[in-house]
Design a protein around this motif. Structure first.
Motif, PDB file in Angstrom:
ATOM      1  N   GLN A   1      -4.908 -14.753  -0.420  1.00  0.00           N
ATOM      2  CA  GLN A   1      -5.524 -14.397   0.861  1.00  0.00           C
ATOM      3  C   GLN A   1      -4.491 -14.365   1.977  1.00  0.00           C
ATOM      4  O   GLN A   1      -4.506 -13.471   2.815  1.00  0.00           O
ATOM      5  CB  GLN A   1      -6.643 -15.375   1.211  1.00  0.00           C
ATOM      6  N   LEU A   2      -3.590 -15.334   1.984  1.00  0.00           N
ATOM      7  CA  LEU A   2      -2.558 -15.337   3.017  1.00  0.00           C
ATOM      8  C   LEU A   2      -1.581 -14.189   2.842  1.00  0.00           C
ATOM      9  O   LEU A   2      -1.117 -13.607   3.813  1.00  0.00           O
ATOM     10  CB  LEU A   2      -1.803 -16.671   3.025  1.00  0.00           C
ATOM     11  N   ARG A   3      -1.274 -13.850   1.597  1.00  0.00           N
ATOM     12  CA  ARG A   3      -0.375 -12.718   1.356  1.00  0.00           C
ATOM     13  C   ARG A   3      -1.010 -11.398   1.759  1.00  0.00           C
ATOM     14  O   ARG A   3      -0.320 -10.465   2.105  1.00  0.00           O
ATOM     15  CB  ARG A   3       0.012 -12.660  -0.120  1.00  0.00           C
TER      16      ARG A   3
ATOM     17  N   LEU B   1      -2.913 -10.862   4.334  1.00  0.00           N
ATOM     18  CA  LEU B   1      -3.113 -10.692   5.775  1.00  0.00           C
ATOM     19  C   LEU B   1      -2.123  -9.684   6.344  1.00  0.00           C
ATOM     20  O   LEU B   1      -0.971  -9.623   5.939  1.00  0.00           O
ATOM     21  CB  LEU B   1      -2.926 -12.033   6.499  1.00  0.00           C
ATOM     22  N   ARG B   2      -2.600  -8.900   7.282  1.00  0.00           N
ATOM     23  CA  ARG B   2      -1.709  -7.979   7.977  1.00  0.00           C
ATOM     24  C   ARG B   2      -0.919  -8.782   9.006  1.00  0.00           C
ATOM     25  O   ARG B   2      -1.454  -9.635   9.692  1.00  0.00           O
ATOM     26  CB  ARG B   2      -2.514  -6.889   8.671  1.00  0.00           C
ATOM     27  N   ARG B   3       0.346  -8.494   9.110  1.00  0.00           N
ATOM     28  CA  ARG B   3       1.209  -9.255  10.006  1.00  0.00           C
ATOM     29  C   ARG B   3       1.583  -8.405  11.217  1.00  0.00           C
ATOM     30  O   ARG B   3       2.050  -7.291  11.080  1.00  0.00           O
ATOM     31  CB  ARG B   3       2.471  -9.707   9.291  1.00  0.00           C
TER      32      ARG B   3
END
Length: 78
Positions: free
Chosen positions: A29-31, A33-35
């Motif tokens: 889920q963290l990977r 995420l759009r940054r």
């Protein structure tokens, strides 16, 4: 079972920061995420003009010049 219980307990995670980092690295889920790099406080929304800065300085000087202690004393006596 113990690993999942520790992973779900936020208080135990605070005591083991290495485990938190490992969990974050494995998280899909963290990977996903759009940054974005957002820096809303880098620039003021309203640019300050010389007139605005001068008006603010004049207002601050007027407030500093007032004697609030005398006003407070007269208020308390009435």
């Amino acid at each position: 079972m113990k690993d999942t219980a520790v992973a779900l307990n936020p208080f135990s995670l605070m005591m083991e920061p290495e485990l938190v980092l490992q969990t974050m690295e494995r998280s899909q889920q963290l990977r996903g995420l759009r940054r974005h790099k957002l820096r809303p406080l880098d620039k003021p929304l309203i640019p300050y003009t010389k007139e605005a800065v001068a008006a603010r300085a004049a207002f601050d000087a007027a407030i500093d010049a007032e004697d609030f202690e005398d006003q407070a004393d007269s208020y308390m006596l009435n």
